[in-house]
Design an enzyme around this catalytic site. Structure first.
Site, mmCIF file in Angstrom:
data_model
loop_
_atom_site.group_PDB
_atom_site.id
_atom_site.type_symbol
_atom_site.label_atom_id
_atom_site.label_comp_id
_atom_site.label_asym_id
_atom_site.label_seq_id
_atom_site.Cartn_x
_atom_site.Cartn_y
_atom_site.Cartn_z
ATOM 1 N N LYS A 1 16.152 21.945 -11.528
ATOM 2 C CA LYS A 1 15.415 20.710 -11.780
ATOM 3 C C LYS A 1 16.247 19.662 -12.521
ATOM 4 O O LYS A 1 17.026 19.962 -13.407
ATOM 5 C CB LYS A 1 14.147 20.989 -12.598
ATOM 6 C CG LYS A 1 13.084 21.765 -11.862
ATOM 7 C CD LYS A 1 12.484 20.990 -10.714
ATOM 8 C CE LYS A 1 11.707 19.780 -11.172
ATOM 9 N NZ LYS A 1 10.551 20.120 -12.003
ATOM 10 N N SER B 1 14.582 21.686 -16.613
ATOM 11 C CA SER B 1 13.398 22.527 -16.751
ATOM 12 C C SER B 1 13.743 23.765 -17.557
ATOM 13 O O SER B 1 14.857 24.282 -17.482
ATOM 14 C CB SER B 1 12.881 22.931 -15.369
ATOM 15 O OG SER B 1 11.955 23.992 -15.457
ATOM 16 N N HIS C 1 0.824 -1.213 0.000
ATOM 17 C CA HIS C 1 0.000 0.000 0.000
ATOM 18 C C HIS C 1 0.860 1.266 0.000
ATOM 19 O O HIS C 1 0.430 2.328 0.461
ATOM 20 C CB HIS C 1 -0.953 0.032 1.204
ATOM 21 C CG HIS C 1 -1.788 -1.196 1.345
ATOM 22 N ND1 HIS C 1 -2.946 -1.406 0.633
ATOM 23 C CD2 HIS C 1 -1.616 -2.310 2.108
ATOM 24 C CE1 HIS C 1 -3.464 -2.583 0.951
ATOM 25 N NE2 HIS C 1 -2.672 -3.163 1.839
ATOM 26 N N GLU D 1 9.371 8.493 -17.037
ATOM 27 C CA GLU D 1 8.017 9.000 -17.258
ATOM 28 C C GLU D 1 7.527 8.682 -18.663
ATOM 29 O O GLU D 1 6.346 8.356 -18.866
ATOM 30 C CB GLU D 1 7.990 10.509 -17.008
ATOM 31 C CG GLU D 1 8.186 10.875 -15.550
ATOM 32 C CD GLU D 1 8.329 12.360 -15.309
ATOM 33 O OE1 GLU D 1 8.343 12.768 -14.140
ATOM 34 O OE2 GLU D 1 8.436 13.127 -16.296
#
Length: 479
Positions: free
Chosen positions: A303, A297, A176, A310
């Site tokens: 970043k 970024s 979980h 992804e």
């Protein structure tokens, strides 16, 4: 890639296509419309099958010669002509035209230009575009499945290598997405290695099941010509021939299987990438992905984004869509061939390309990543990961019923939290103050590494078991 709302245009514009003669137009008294030319053509994407198409045609020509349907010199001239077409396409000199409709017509038309239309036209004896496309597409799927399987082996090998280096690296195991029990990083990564091994086995199973040659089935009912389908099958490397001609030209199970196999494979890759994304965040800090496989970024200079992971996660949605699309195409088709089946290829081409690219970059990203062992270890001291060990101690050593042991351990967890400590940080005196049954050597069962090592059952996280799992992969990789 998938077609957009524009029709493909290879070399002609709409005003030119309708004037080109078709090899099948003897029955027609009116030329095709220019709009039909564009809508009907598949050459914009099935040109990817040119190698398979030429290989199949060469095998067919040799078989026709061996069976006496063609003279020996005719068969040889056709094969030589096909070799010439092969070299033209390979070199980029071949001109693909929308009016040729598909790769089969394009190759045959050019062959006829090179060796003469009478001889070139004899190549199509005892076959149809129906069994021809079934052959080409099946060859492509078999070849692509083998290529993907090899990439899977390489990924499993990379995971095995990383796991071998981290058998002693402690990290939290989760259920979980909550801290559950201590495991090793090796154990966690091996779970993915065995997932991917199953993926490999699915591709291998599909190859065994679908390695049959459909050529010679003709349109749907076979041919009256005295052909030898086995000759073609052997030359092309098939294990045998398909047993029913009607099924042969209308079967796309092999395409559905590779789409399903890719979908499951990419689902596993996506799950791994989801964890890599989480692990690379500041909140986890378990992994540092190499700059070579990260992006920045456009506005925030600090970043460093896990875009590779992804993208793999995102591309999984597209390959799942390709599977559903072909299932939907096939679900209502009567036997035998229907033009709907022209829609079978683009999704497969896309899924194959996506799987091959994703596997390679995922492998490289993993091999160049740095696992932050101290951060992982620190996180095992949060969440009371040895609570189950304490309950098991009460059951095993103190003969306490498990429900009672569960309650006592819960009290110990609450006591530790009140002190601002993890359960594993309590000393013997603190533990005994919770309940008299927690006296004696109960404290040793709170040790994180001891907890990991206690799980010696087959498939468990103890080093003994982990090394056995690595050896299973070692033996499999040797095969």
């Amino acid at each position: 890639m998938r077609r957009d709302l524009k029709f493909y245009k290879i070399t002609e514009n709409l005003n030119e296509g309708a004037s080109v003669k078709k090899m099948w137009e003897g029955r027609f008294s009116e030329a095709s419309s220019a709009l039909l030319e564009e809508f009907n053509a598949s050459i914009g994407f099935d040109r990817a099958l040119w190698q398979e198409d030429i290989a199949g045609s060469k095998a067919h020509a040799r078989m026709l010669g061996a069976c006496g349907i063609l003279k020996a010199d005719e068969s040889e001239k056709i094969v030589a002509g096909l070799d010439a077409v092969f070299e033209e396409i390979k070199s980029g000199k071949f001109e693909f035209k929308t009016a040729d409709e598909d790769i089969h017509m394009a190759v045959e038309k050019r062959l006829s230009e090179l060796i003469g239309s009478d001889l070139g036209g004899r190549l199509h004896t005892a076959r149809s575009r129906n069994d021809q496309v079934a052959l080409d597409f099946r060859l492509y799927v078999l070849k692509s499945g083998s290529a993907i399987a090899e990439k899977i082996r390489e990924l499993v090998e990379a995971l095995r290598d990383i796991a071998s280096e981290h058998t002693g690296t402690l990290m939290p195991g989760y259920t979980h997405l909550q801290h559950a029990q201590p495991v090793s990083l090796a154990y966690h990564l091996l779970a993915y290695a065995f997932m991917f091994r199953r993926d490999y086995e699915r591709f291998a199973s599909s190859r065994e099941r679908n390695n049959l040659c459909p050529l010679g089935s003709a349109a749907l009912a076979g041919t009256p010509h005295p052909i030898n389908r086995g000759l073609v099958a052997r030359e092309l490397g098939f294990a045998g021939v398909t047993p029913n001609a009607m099924d042969s030209v209308s079967d796309r199970d092999f395409a559905l299987e590779i789409l399903f196999n890719v979908s499951v494979l990419m689902t596993h890759a996506s799950r791994l990438c989801e964890e890599l994304i989480l692990w690379s965040s500041q909140e986890f800090g378990f992994i540092t992905i190499s700059d070579a496989y990260s992006t920045g970024s456009s506005i925030m200079p600090q970043k460093k984004n896990p875009d590779v992971a992804e993208l793999i996660r995102g591309k999984t949605g597209r390959v799942n869509g390709n599977l559903v699309a072909l299932l939907t195409v096939m679900k209502g088709l009567p036997l035998a061939y229907n033009k709907d089946m022209q829609e079978d290829k683009e999704g497969v081409f896309d899924s194959v390309a996506t799987a091959l690219a994703s596997l390679e970059i995922l492998k490289q990203m993993l091999k160049t990543a740095k696992f932050n062992e101290q951060n992982m270890l620190a996180m095992t001291r949060r969440g009371h990961l040895t609570a189950t060990d304490l309950a098991d101690f009460l059951v095993r050593e103190k003969n306490v019923p498990f429900r009672r042991a569960h309650f006592i351990t819960g009290k110990a967890v609450a006591y530790a939290e009140n002190l601002g400590l993890d359960l594993s940080e309590l000393n013997a005196q603190q533990l005994a103050s919770v309940d008299e049954s927690l006296g004696g050597d109960a404290v040793k069962f709170l040790d994180l590494n001891a907890s990991k090592e206690a799980r010696k059952s087959q498939g468990g996280t103890a080093n003994e078991s982990v090394m056995a799992q690595i050896e299973i992969l070692n033996e499999w990789l040797k095969g």
